[in-house]
Write an enzyme that holds these catalytic residues in place. Sequence first.
Site, PDB file in Angstrom:
ATOM      1  N   VAL A  22      -9.858 -10.902  -2.107  1.00  0.00           N
ATOM      2  CA  VAL A  22      -9.909 -12.341  -2.038  1.00  0.00           C
ATOM      3  C   VAL A  22     -11.448 -12.829  -1.678  1.00  0.00           C
ATOM      4  O   VAL A  22     -11.698 -13.979  -2.038  1.00  0.00           O
ATOM      5  CB  VAL A  22      -8.913 -12.505  -0.929  1.00  0.00           C
ATOM      6  CG1 VAL A  22      -8.921 -14.193  -0.528  1.00  0.00           C
ATOM      7  CG2 VAL A  22      -7.451 -12.462  -1.492  1.00  0.00           C
ATOM      8  N   CYS A 136       1.012 -15.609  -0.615  1.00  0.00           N
ATOM      9  CA  CYS A 136       0.553 -15.999  -2.086  1.00  0.00           C
ATOM     10  C   CYS A 136       1.796 -16.342  -2.704  1.00  0.00           C
ATOM     11  O   CYS A 136       2.020 -17.178  -3.723  1.00  0.00           O
ATOM     12  CB  CYS A 136      -0.055 -14.877  -2.684  1.00  0.00           C
ATOM     13  SG  CYS A 136       0.657 -13.130  -2.342  1.00  0.00           S
ATOM     14  N   LYS A 221       8.834 -13.166   4.738  1.00  0.00           N
ATOM     15  CA  LYS A 221       7.785 -14.294   4.932  1.00  0.00           C
ATOM     16  C   LYS A 221       7.998 -15.281   3.830  1.00  0.00           C
ATOM     17  O   LYS A 221       7.888 -16.567   3.953  1.00  0.00           O
ATOM     18  CB  LYS A 221       6.324 -13.515   4.635  1.00  0.00           C
ATOM     19  CG  LYS A 221       5.555 -12.804   5.523  1.00  0.00           C
ATOM     20  CD  LYS A 221       4.338 -12.048   5.029  1.00  0.00           C
ATOM     21  CE  LYS A 221       3.996 -10.978   5.650  1.00  0.00           C
ATOM     22  NZ  LYS A 221       2.755 -10.340   4.791  1.00  0.00           N
ATOM     23  N   HIS A 250       0.735 -13.135 -10.136  1.00  0.00           N
ATOM     24  CA  HIS A 250       2.167 -12.829  -9.618  1.00  0.00           C
ATOM     25  C   HIS A 250       3.127 -13.740 -10.648  1.00  0.00           C
ATOM     26  O   HIS A 250       2.761 -14.848 -10.871  1.00  0.00           O
ATOM     27  CB  HIS A 250       2.579 -13.444  -8.387  1.00  0.00           C
ATOM     28  CG  HIS A 250       1.956 -12.723  -7.074  1.00  0.00           C
ATOM     29  ND1 HIS A 250       1.530 -11.163  -7.349  1.00  0.00           N
ATOM     30  CD2 HIS A 250       1.904 -12.800  -5.981  1.00  0.00           C
ATOM     31  CE1 HIS A 250       1.114 -10.865  -6.155  1.00  0.00           C
ATOM     32  NE2 HIS A 250       1.544 -11.630  -5.368  1.00  0.00           N
TER      33      HIS A 250
HETATM   34  P1  A2P Z   1     -14.959  -3.223   3.674  1.00  0.00           P
HETATM   35  O1  A2P Z   1     -14.991  -3.620   2.445  1.00  0.00           O
HETATM   36  O2  A2P Z   1     -16.357  -3.085   4.572  1.00  0.00           O
HETATM   37  O3  A2P Z   1     -13.735  -2.423   4.342  1.00  0.00           O
HETATM   38  P2  A2P Z   1      -9.106  -6.190   0.497  1.00  0.00           P
HETATM   39  O4  A2P Z   1      -7.871  -7.117   1.028  1.00  0.00           O
HETATM   40  O5  A2P Z   1      -9.199  -6.155  -0.656  1.00  0.00           O
HETATM   41  O6  A2P Z   1      -8.433  -4.754   1.062  1.00  0.00           O
HETATM   42  O7  A2P Z   1     -10.180  -6.328   1.374  1.00  0.00           O
HETATM   43  C1  A2P Z   1     -10.316  -6.307   2.728  1.00  0.00           C
HETATM   44  C2  A2P Z   1     -11.587  -6.791   3.360  1.00  0.00           C
HETATM   45  O8  A2P Z   1     -11.542  -6.876   4.831  1.00  0.00           O
HETATM   46  C3  A2P Z   1     -12.761  -6.196   3.032  1.00  0.00           C
HETATM   47  O9  A2P Z   1     -14.015  -7.204   2.745  1.00  0.00           O
HETATM   48  C4  A2P Z   1     -13.119  -5.293   4.248  1.00  0.00           C
HETATM   49  O10 A2P Z   1     -14.277  -4.866   4.229  1.00  0.00           O
HETATM   50  C5  A2P Z   1     -12.854  -6.193   5.117  1.00  0.00           C
HETATM   51  N1  A2P Z   1     -12.282  -5.345   6.462  1.00  0.00           N
HETATM   52  C6  A2P Z   1     -11.300  -4.506   6.742  1.00  0.00           C
HETATM   53  N2  A2P Z   1     -11.387  -4.195   7.999  1.00  0.00           N
HETATM   54  C7  A2P Z   1     -12.142  -4.865   8.680  1.00  0.00           C
HETATM   55  C8  A2P Z   1     -12.801  -5.013   9.898  1.00  0.00           C
HETATM   56  N3  A2P Z   1     -12.399  -4.304  11.012  1.00  0.00           N
HETATM   57  N4  A2P Z   1     -13.760  -5.896  10.362  1.00  0.00           N
HETATM   58  C9  A2P Z   1     -14.475  -6.615   9.152  1.00  0.00           C
HETATM   59  N5  A2P Z   1     -13.906  -6.713   8.141  1.00  0.00           N
HETATM   60  C10 A2P Z   1     -12.956  -5.729   7.726  1.00  0.00           C
END
Ligand code: A2P
Length: 359
Positions: A22, A136, A221, A250
């Site tokens: 996203v 979504c 949800k 979807h």
């Molecule tokens: P990262 O790419 O460094 O893991 P998706 O929904 O596609 O799985 O993406 C999740 C998003 O949330 C990614 O950008 C991921 O970063 C980020 N993310 C996951 N855990 C954390 C965290 N603890 N702090 C900041 N960002 C996070």
Amino acid sequence: MTFPNFRRAHPNVAIVGATGAVGVELIQCLEARDFPVSRLKLLASPRSAGKRLPFRGGWLTVDALDDSSFDEIDLAFFSAGSGTSKTYAPRAVAAGAVVVDNSSAFRADPDCPLVVPEVNPETLAGHRGIVSVPNCTAIIASVPMAPLARAFGLERVQMSTYQAASGAGAAAMEELRASTEAFLAGRAFQPTVLPHPYAFNLFSHNAEVDVDNGYNGEELKVIAECRRLLGEPDLRIGVTCVRVPVLRAHSIALTLEFAQPVSPDAVREVLARAPGVRVVDDRAGNHFPMPCEAQGQGDVLAGRIRHDLSDPSGRSISMFLAGDQLLKGAALNAVQIAERLFSGGTGARSPAAALAVAS
Ligand code: A2P
């Protein structure tokens, strides 16, 4: 504390989860819709610090999220899971930012409006710093349901969903690609992101199942959020959510029971005028909404509009929907909310047109 508007005409914007499925779409939507960003700050986990992502012809470097991330930020989009939102969204608000949150963290909180701009924009007024982007599937279902409910009175909803990998994040999309390649090459593949084999398969949604009532978290949800979006806390809704091997759009088979007999033509007419909906309903050509055509579109596609023959009263209409989970189901809806917060804009231009112009 009230948040009448952003502090600056051109706000400083942060995206938490910028490297995710996203997050990347959020960056592109801001650019495609010419959102008046002054400075864009990209935030993710420490794993991604230093990674570079494109924006407006240049490159921005991703920073690791920490307590100082929201200094001087006016608007923060969150799309990094509900744990991150629960911890950091209140800190962003305390630093003076308005948060538009894509996670489920605050969706049931009465102080945080749950908003689809085509459905309930009036609920944005009086927000207290955090605005939630709905689930979504609830967004994609509610965009056509809301104008029909207003026109004919809605009494009952039945839906079955066909949900894409993107709803489970970038890693799930990659697992769909990799497992499909392995399947076609005759190689074994061990899933690590989703609980079941995904290639050439489908399975009940991966959200946790309530063992007492048999519903999974996604279904609960969808019920709660559609009720809130439509302003009908007791609306009768039944739903079955299924994950299908589609990358990012979807689909939903939907049956609506109205308060009065309704013709398919009358439904088609209302949907043809509804913002955010495109009618795709070619019976002779057997051409109806498909995820491959919804992908990359801002509009929800609606078609297969017909009487539900199991209801002799003529009050029930069945249809089929498809909508891009990453755009209208998440990033685009979030940016449309920000546009409203920023300018009080009507959002009247077609999201599909706005995206097309800039691409
Ligand atoms: P990262 O790419 O460094 O893991 P998706 O929904 O596609 O799985 O993406 C999740 C998003 O949330 C990614 O950008 C991921 O970063 C980020 N993310 C996951 N855990 C954390 C965290 N603890 N702090 C900041 N960002 C996070």
